[in-house]
Design a protein around this motif. Structure first.
Motif, PDB file in Angstrom:
ATOM      1  N   GLU A 119      62.705   1.904  35.349  1.00  0.00           N
ATOM      2  CA  GLU A 119      62.652   0.908  36.402  1.00  0.00           C
ATOM      3  C   GLU A 119      62.639   1.544  37.793  1.00  0.00           C
ATOM      4  O   GLU A 119      63.205   2.633  37.998  1.00  0.00           O
ATOM      5  CB  GLU A 119      63.843  -0.050  36.295  1.00  0.00           C
ATOM      6  CG  GLU A 119      63.807  -0.935  35.059  1.00  0.00           C
ATOM      7  CD  GLU A 119      64.942  -1.926  35.023  1.00  0.00           C
ATOM      8  OE1 GLU A 119      66.011  -1.608  35.589  1.00  0.00           O
ATOM      9  OE2 GLU A 119      64.782  -3.003  34.432  1.00  0.00           O
ATOM     10  N   ARG A 161      55.713  -0.107  33.869  1.00  0.00           N
ATOM     11  CA  ARG A 161      54.588  -0.824  33.262  1.00  0.00           C
ATOM     12  C   ARG A 161      54.255  -2.073  34.084  1.00  0.00           C
ATOM     13  O   ARG A 161      53.084  -2.342  34.392  1.00  0.00           O
ATOM     14  CB  ARG A 161      54.931  -1.196  31.824  1.00  0.00           C
ATOM     15  CG  ARG A 161      53.902  -2.073  31.133  1.00  0.00           C
ATOM     16  CD  ARG A 161      54.286  -2.294  29.670  1.00  0.00           C
ATOM     17  NE  ARG A 161      53.392  -3.259  29.030  1.00  0.00           N
ATOM     18  CZ  ARG A 161      53.614  -4.561  28.981  1.00  0.00           C
ATOM     19  NH1 ARG A 161      54.725  -5.047  29.540  1.00  0.00           N
ATOM     20  NH2 ARG A 161      52.755  -5.371  28.392  1.00  0.00           N
ATOM     21  N   LYS A 162      55.279  -2.848  34.441  1.00  0.00           N
ATOM     22  CA  LYS A 162      55.052  -4.042  35.259  1.00  0.00           C
ATOM     23  C   LYS A 162      54.557  -3.669  36.656  1.00  0.00           C
ATOM     24  O   LYS A 162      53.739  -4.385  37.243  1.00  0.00           O
ATOM     25  CB  LYS A 162      56.341  -4.858  35.352  1.00  0.00           C
ATOM     26  CG  LYS A 162      56.745  -5.543  34.055  1.00  0.00           C
ATOM     27  CD  LYS A 162      57.997  -6.387  34.274  1.00  0.00           C
ATOM     28  CE  LYS A 162      58.382  -7.116  32.998  1.00  0.00           C
ATOM     29  NZ  LYS A 162      59.593  -7.954  33.197  1.00  0.00           N
ATOM     30  N   PHE A 163      55.063  -2.555  37.176  1.00  0.00           N
ATOM     31  CA  PHE A 163      54.633  -2.119  38.506  1.00  0.00           C
ATOM     32  C   PHE A 163      53.133  -1.862  38.526  1.00  0.00           C
ATOM     33  O   PHE A 163      52.428  -2.287  39.447  1.00  0.00           O
ATOM     34  CB  PHE A 163      55.406  -0.859  38.905  1.00  0.00           C
ATOM     35  CG  PHE A 163      55.087  -0.364  40.286  1.00  0.00           C
ATOM     36  CD1 PHE A 163      55.800  -0.803  41.374  1.00  0.00           C
ATOM     37  CD2 PHE A 163      54.040   0.547  40.494  1.00  0.00           C
ATOM     38  CE1 PHE A 163      55.504  -0.352  42.654  1.00  0.00           C
ATOM     39  CE2 PHE A 163      53.734   0.998  41.767  1.00  0.00           C
ATOM     40  CZ  PHE A 163      54.471   0.551  42.851  1.00  0.00           C
ATOM     41  N   GLN A 164      52.633  -1.177  37.496  1.00  0.00           N
ATOM     42  CA  GLN A 164      51.206  -0.894  37.440  1.00  0.00           C
ATOM     43  C   GLN A 164      50.392  -2.163  37.202  1.00  0.00           C
ATOM     44  O   GLN A 164      49.276  -2.295  37.703  1.00  0.00           O
ATOM     45  CB  GLN A 164      50.915   0.141  36.353  1.00  0.00           C
ATOM     46  CG  GLN A 164      51.421   1.538  36.700  1.00  0.00           C
ATOM     47  CD  GLN A 164      50.990   2.571  35.687  1.00  0.00           C
ATOM     48  OE1 GLN A 164      50.869   2.279  34.491  1.00  0.00           O
ATOM     49  NE2 GLN A 164      50.760   3.795  36.140  1.00  0.00           N
ATOM     50  N   GLN A 165      50.955  -3.095  36.423  1.00  0.00           N
ATOM     51  CA  GLN A 165      50.256  -4.360  36.231  1.00  0.00           C
ATOM     52  C   GLN A 165      50.159  -5.157  37.529  1.00  0.00           C
ATOM     53  O   GLN A 165      49.143  -5.811  37.794  1.00  0.00           O
ATOM     54  CB  GLN A 165      50.971  -5.198  35.168  1.00  0.00           C
ATOM     55  CG  GLN A 165      50.829  -4.665  33.749  1.00  0.00           C
ATOM     56  CD  GLN A 165      51.620  -5.481  32.753  1.00  0.00           C
ATOM     57  OE1 GLN A 165      52.479  -6.283  33.128  1.00  0.00           O
ATOM     58  NE2 GLN A 165      51.343  -5.284  31.467  1.00  0.00           N
ATOM     59  N   ALA A 166      51.204  -5.090  38.343  1.00  0.00           N
ATOM     60  CA  ALA A 166      51.245  -5.869  39.581  1.00  0.00           C
ATOM     61  C   ALA A 166      50.426  -5.241  40.698  1.00  0.00           C
ATOM     62  O   ALA A 166      49.721  -5.939  41.438  1.00  0.00           O
ATOM     63  CB  ALA A 166      52.693  -6.060  40.029  1.00  0.00           C
ATOM     64  N   MET A 201      61.777  -3.509  38.627  1.00  0.00           N
ATOM     65  CA  MET A 201      60.713  -3.793  37.667  1.00  0.00           C
ATOM     66  C   MET A 201      60.361  -2.492  36.945  1.00  0.00           C
ATOM     67  O   MET A 201      60.493  -1.401  37.500  1.00  0.00           O
ATOM     68  CB  MET A 201      59.481  -4.389  38.356  1.00  0.00           C
ATOM     69  CG  MET A 201      58.859  -3.521  39.392  1.00  0.00           C
ATOM     70  SD  MET A 201      57.589  -4.352  40.420  1.00  0.00           S
ATOM     71  CE  MET A 201      56.646  -5.257  39.248  1.00  0.00           C
ATOM     72  N   SER A 202      59.941  -2.634  35.708  1.00  0.00           N
ATOM     73  CA  SER A 202      59.582  -1.449  34.934  1.00  0.00           C
ATOM     74  C   SER A 202      58.290  -0.844  35.481  1.00  0.00           C
ATOM     75  O   SER A 202      57.510  -1.515  36.175  1.00  0.00           O
ATOM     76  CB  SER A 202      59.403  -1.814  33.453  1.00  0.00           C
ATOM     77  OG  SER A 202      58.283  -2.672  33.288  1.00  0.00           O
ATOM     78  N   THR A 257      59.113   2.063  30.440  1.00  0.00           N
ATOM     79  CA  THR A 257      60.225   1.124  30.631  1.00  0.00           C
ATOM     80  C   THR A 257      61.170   1.537  31.749  1.00  0.00           C
ATOM     81  O   THR A 257      62.079   0.784  32.099  1.00  0.00           O
ATOM     82  CB  THR A 257      61.031   0.985  29.329  1.00  0.00           C
ATOM     83  OG1 THR A 257      61.566   2.266  28.952  1.00  0.00           O
ATOM     84  CG2 THR A 257      60.147   0.458  28.193  1.00  0.00           C
TER      85      THR A 257
END
Length: 545
Positions: free
Chosen positions: A205, A180-185, A177-178, A203
Motif C-alpha cells: 500500500e 495494483r489499485k494505484f496503477q488502475q487509477a 491504496m494498493s 498488494t
C-alpha cells in the motif's frame, strides 16, 4: 498558505491534521464506547472485534434508530423527497418550464433510487457518522459512461478547511491504496519505483492525498487558467509528487455538521452528549454482569487443615479456609450481596437519558398505540417543532448541495432535457417533502381553511367578504403545504383556457336553449294563427257581406 506545489499541499495537510487532534481523540472515544466502529488515532486490523468495551448497547441502538429515521425523513429512499421550482414561482405557469421541471424531477428521482448510483448505500453510512460523530462527508463522482455516483467517505480520512464565510470549501482526503489499485487509477509510468514494486508485490500500500479547493486560490501557472472553478489534485504523499490534476464545475463534497461550537470547523453530534452516560452504563453493565455471575455461580469456601489461599471472588472459584472456623466445616458459599436493585434503577435512568439524547422519546411516539387523528396531528406537530432546526441544517448542508451537484453532473452529461430558453439565468429552488417539513407547513393549510370557514359564516350577513379571498391561490397553497406533486395541479394558463372554453360552451348552451324556447313558442302560436287566417279569408264565390 499557498497550494501551488505538492510540497505546499502536504505541509498544509499536516497543519490541518495537527489542529484536529482533540477532535480525533473525542471521535475515537465515541467509536470505542458507543459505536464499536471507525478508527481515527488508532490502527485496527480489518474484521477485528470492536465491541469488547461496550457492555450496554443503549447508545448504539438509539443512535442507529436516529440515523435510520433521519434517512427516512430527510432523504426518504422509498419516495420522492424533493420538488423543483423556479423563482419567481409564477414562471412555472409556462407549459414548457412546467414540463421541464416535471421531467427533471422524475429523472433525478430515478438516479437517487437506482442502486448503480449508490445513493441509498452512501446515505446510510453518511447518517451514521452524522449522528455519532457530528460530522459526515459525502463525495459525488462524475463517473464516465454512468453519471453521478455517491460515495460516503470515512471521517478519519477527510480533513476540511473553511472560507472567510465559514463554509467548508477545501477537502484533503488521505487514504491508502494498493499498488495494483494505484496503477488502475492513474496508469503505469506515473512513477518508476511504484511500477517496479507493483510487479513484485501488488498488494503493498501507498498513501495518497486527494485535494479539492477553489481554483481562485492559485496565483499563477497553467492550473490557474482552467475554467473549472474547483481544482482537483492527487498526490503521492511519501514522494510529495502530483500524479493527476483536473477540476470540477461544481463542488463534489457535501459536508454536514450536526452543531458547531464557535470557532470550530467540525461538528458535535448527539453522541457527544450521551458519551458520559454511555461510559457509565458500560462500567455499571460490567459490574452487574459480574455480580449476576457470582449470584448464579458463587465462589465456594472449602475447609483445609492449615493452608489458607488468597481469596478469589470470581464465579465458580474455590477459596480454602482454615478448618475449625465453622462448626461443621462444610463446603459452603462465600456470602455475596444480591442487592442489585439500586444498580438496576440507576442503569434504567441512564438508559433513558441516553435515549433522550438521541431523540428516542420523539422517534418512538408512534409505537402502534391506537390514537385519534387529533392526537396524531399533535404528536407530529410536537416532533416537528423539536426536530425542525436539526432537519433544516441537514437539508441545507447535505441534501441541497447533494441535489445541486447531481443536477450539474446530469445536465452537463446530457441526461436531462435542454432547458427552455425562457429559463436562462432563472434560479431553481428546492422544496423538501419530508414528513416533518410537511407537518410544519400544514399549519398554514389549516389557517387557510379556518379563514374560509370564518368567511362563510360572515357571508350571509355581508356577501362582499368573500371578495377578499382568492379560491385558486388558496387551493394551490393548501396543495403545496400537503406535499401534492406539482404535476397534479393544472397551471394558470390551462385553467384560463378551460374556463374560457367552459364559458363559451355555456354561452352556446344558453343560445340553444333560447332558440329552443323561441321554436316552442312559435309552435304554440302557429295553430291559432292558421285558424284566424282561415276564418278571415273570403269564400271562393266572392267577398262576404
Amino acid at each position: 498558505m499557498a497550494l501551488e506545489t505538492a510540497k505546499q499541499i502536504v505541509e498544509r495537510f499536516d497543519l490541518l491534521k495537527g489542529r484536529r487532534k482533540s477532535f480525533e481523540s473525542s471521535w475515537q472515544d465515541v467509536a470505542d464506547s458507543i459505536l464499536g466502529l471507525r478508527s481515527f488515532n488508532e490502527t485496527h486490523e480489518p474484521g477485528r472485534q470492536r465491541m469488547r468495551r461496550i457492555y450496554d448497547t443503549t447508545g448504539l441502538l438509539a443512535g442507529h434508530l436516529l440515523a435510520g429515521s433521519l434517512h427516512g425523513i430527510v432523504t426518504n429512499p422509498a419516495g420522492r423527497w424533493f420538488s423543483l421550482d423556479v423563482n419567481p414561482k409564477g414562471l412555472r405557469q409556462d407549459p414548457e418550464i412546467d414540463y421541464w421541471l416535471t421531467s427533471a424531477e422524475a429523472s433525478l428521482d430515478i438516479l437517487y433510487k437506482a442502486p448503480e448510483y449508490m445513493f441509498p448505500q452512501s446515505a446510510q453510512e453518511f447518517y451514521v457518522d452524522y449522528v455519532f460523530f457530528g460530522t459526515a462527508i459525502n463525495y459525488i463522482e462524475d463517473e464516465p459512461g454512468l453519471g453521478p455516483t455517491h460515495h460516503s467517505r470515512p471521517l478519519g480520512e477527510c480533513h476540511i478547511d473553511e472560507s472567510s464565510e465559514d463554509r467548508a470549501d477545501t477537502v484533503f482526503r488521505l487514504y491508502k491504496m494498493s499498488l495494483r489499485k494505484f496503477q488502475q487509477a492513474f496508469g503505469e509510468g506515473v512513477d518508476q519505483e511504484i511500477d517496479r514494486k507493483a510487479k513484485a508485490n501488488p498488494t503493498e500500500e501507498v498513501e495518497c492525498i486527494h485535494l479539492t479547493h477553489p481554483r481562485s486560490e492559485l496565483k499563477t501557472g497553467k492550473a490557474r487558467q482552467d475554467e473549472r472553478p474547483w481544482r482537483s489534485v492527487y498526490i503521492l504523499k511519501a514522494k510529495e509528487k502530483i500524479v493527476r490534476e483536473s477540476g470540477y464545475w461544481s463542488f463534489p463534497w457535501q459536508i454536514a455538521r450536526w452543531g458547531r461550537d464557535s470557532g470550530e470547523m467540525y461538528g458535535r453530534g448527539p453522541a457527544w452528549m450521551a458519551l458520559s452516560d454511555c461510559k457509565m452504563l458500560n462500567e455499571m453493565g460490567k459490574v452487574l454482569i459480574s455480580q449476576s455471575q457470582k449470584l448464579m455461580a458463587p465462589p465456594l469456601l472449602v475447609p483445609d487443615d492449615g493452608v489458607l489461599t488468597q481469596i478469589d471472588t470470581s464465579p465458580d472459584s474455590l477459596n480454602i479456609y482454615r478448618a475449625g472456623v465453622f462448626k461443621d466445616d462444610p463446603i459452603r458459599q462465600l456470602p455475596v450481596s444480591d442487592k442489585t436493585l439500586i444498580g438496576e434503577k440507576i442503569v434504567s435512568q441512564r438508559q433513558e437519558m441516553v435515549e433522550r439524547a438521541f431523540f428516542g422519546h420523539l422517534l418512538q411516539l408512534f409505537d402502534g398505540t391506537p390514537m385519534t387523528a387529533t392526537q396524531t396531528l399533535e404528536m407530529e406537530t410536537k416532533a416537528a417543532r423539536i426536530l425542525v432546526s436539526t432537519l433544516a441544517r441537514a437539508a441545507a448542508e447535505w441534501a441541497e448541495p447533494n441535489l445541486r451537484r447531481t443536477m450539474d453532473v446530469v445536465e452537463r452529461g446530457g441526461l436531462l432535457l435542454p432547458r427552455p430558453p425562457q429559463m436562462e439565468d432563472v434560479p431553481i429552488t428546492i422544496t423538501y417533502l419530508s414528513p416533518v417539513m410537511r407537518s410544519q407547513r400544514q399549519q398554514e393549510s389549516r389557517a387557510i381553511l379556518n379563514t374560509w370557514a370564518a368567511a362563510n359564516q360572515i357571508a350571509p350577513a355581508s356577501p362582499e367578504v368573500l371578495d377578499l379571498l382568492d379560491a385558486d391561490i388558496s387551493i394551490r397553497k393548501i396543495a403545496e403545504a400537503e406535499g401534492v406533486p406539482p404535476e397534479i395541479l393544472v397551471n394558470d394558463v390551462m385553467v384560463a383556457q378551460m374556463r374560457q372554453m367552459r364559458a363559451q360552451q355555456q354561452e352556446q348552451q344558453q343560445m340553444m336553449e333560447e332558440m329552443s324556447q323561441a321554436t316552442e313558442a312559435a309552435g304554440n302560436i302557429l295553430p291559432g294563427a292558421a285558424q284566424y287566417i282561415k276564418a278571415t279569408q273570403p269564400p271562393p264565390g266572392g267577398p262576404l257581406t
